[in-house]
Each structure stands twice: as C-alpha cells, then as structure tokens.
Design a protein around this motif. Sequence first.
Motif, PDB file in Angstrom:
ATOM      1  N   MET A   1      17.340   2.649  -2.340  1.00 21.28           N
ATOM      2  CA  MET A   1      16.071   2.813  -3.040  1.00 21.28           C
ATOM      3  C   MET A   1      16.083   4.166  -3.748  1.00 21.28           C
ATOM      4  N   ASN A   2      15.619   4.167  -4.986  1.00 22.09           N
ATOM      5  CA  ASN A   2      15.549   5.396  -5.772  1.00 22.09           C
ATOM      6  C   ASN A   2      14.335   6.213  -5.370  1.00 22.09           C
ATOM      7  N   LYS A   3      14.420   7.524  -5.643  1.00 24.31           N
ATOM      8  CA  LYS A   3      13.270   8.385  -5.370  1.00 24.31           C
ATOM      9  C   LYS A   3      12.065   7.878  -6.147  1.00 24.31           C
ATOM     10  N   PRO A   4      10.893   7.893  -5.521  1.00 26.92           N
ATOM     11  CA  PRO A   4       9.701   7.391  -6.217  1.00 26.92           C
ATOM     12  C   PRO A   4       9.255   8.344  -7.322  1.00 26.92           C
ATOM     13  N   GLU A   5       8.710   7.761  -8.378  1.00 29.57           N
ATOM     14  CA  GLU A   5       8.132   8.564  -9.448  1.00 29.57           C
ATOM     15  C   GLU A   5       6.669   8.791  -9.112  1.00 29.57           C
ATOM     16  N   ASP A  13      -1.534   5.242  -4.520  1.00 35.15           N
ATOM     17  CA  ASP A  13      -0.301   4.486  -4.768  1.00 35.15           C
ATOM     18  C   ASP A  13       0.931   5.378  -4.614  1.00 35.15           C
ATOM     19  N   ASP A  14       0.803   6.634  -5.020  1.00 38.55           N
ATOM     20  CA  ASP A  14       1.910   7.573  -4.852  1.00 38.55           C
ATOM     21  C   ASP A  14       2.216   7.791  -3.373  1.00 38.55           C
ATOM     22  N   GLU A  20       6.960   4.374   1.695  1.00 40.94           N
ATOM     23  CA  GLU A  20       7.963   3.307   1.630  1.00 40.94           C
ATOM     24  C   GLU A  20       9.364   3.896   1.457  1.00 40.94           C
ATOM     25  N   TYR A  21       9.483   4.899   0.596  1.00 40.93           N
ATOM     26  CA  TYR A  21      10.770   5.563   0.373  1.00 40.93           C
ATOM     27  C   TYR A  21      11.283   6.190   1.674  1.00 40.93           C
TER      28      TYR A  21
END
Length: 59
Positions: A1-5, A13-14, A20-21
């Motif tokens: 999984m990529n780092k979240p934006e 939501d962030d 989740e990350y």
Amino acid sequence: MNKPEISKDFTIDDIHKIREYNYEETKNLTVAEQAAYYKAKAEAFLKEAGITPKSKSAD
C-alpha cells in the motif's frame, strides 16, 4: 500500500487513510516489531517538528 495522500484541510477521511495505512504496515508484525515501528514513527515526527523529548530519569 502506498503512503496516503493527506488533504490540506485534514479531514476525518484523512484519519481513516492513515489508520488503514498503519494497519496494513503492521498487520503481520509481532508486538515487539509493532512497538519499534510506532516508536520510530513518533521519533521521526518529533525530529521533523523540532521537538526534543524529555528523557526519563531513573528514580
């Protein structure tokens, strides 16, 4: 999984994206490995923020 934006407004939501990350990053780690992961993340954050934590003194 990529780092979240993360958005500029930092929404709920962030927070969900970050949780989740972190879950995906730590789900297969032992408890000791998880502790080391979160400790390293906390220390990196403090360093980036320019905060020097107080060291614990022995009683």
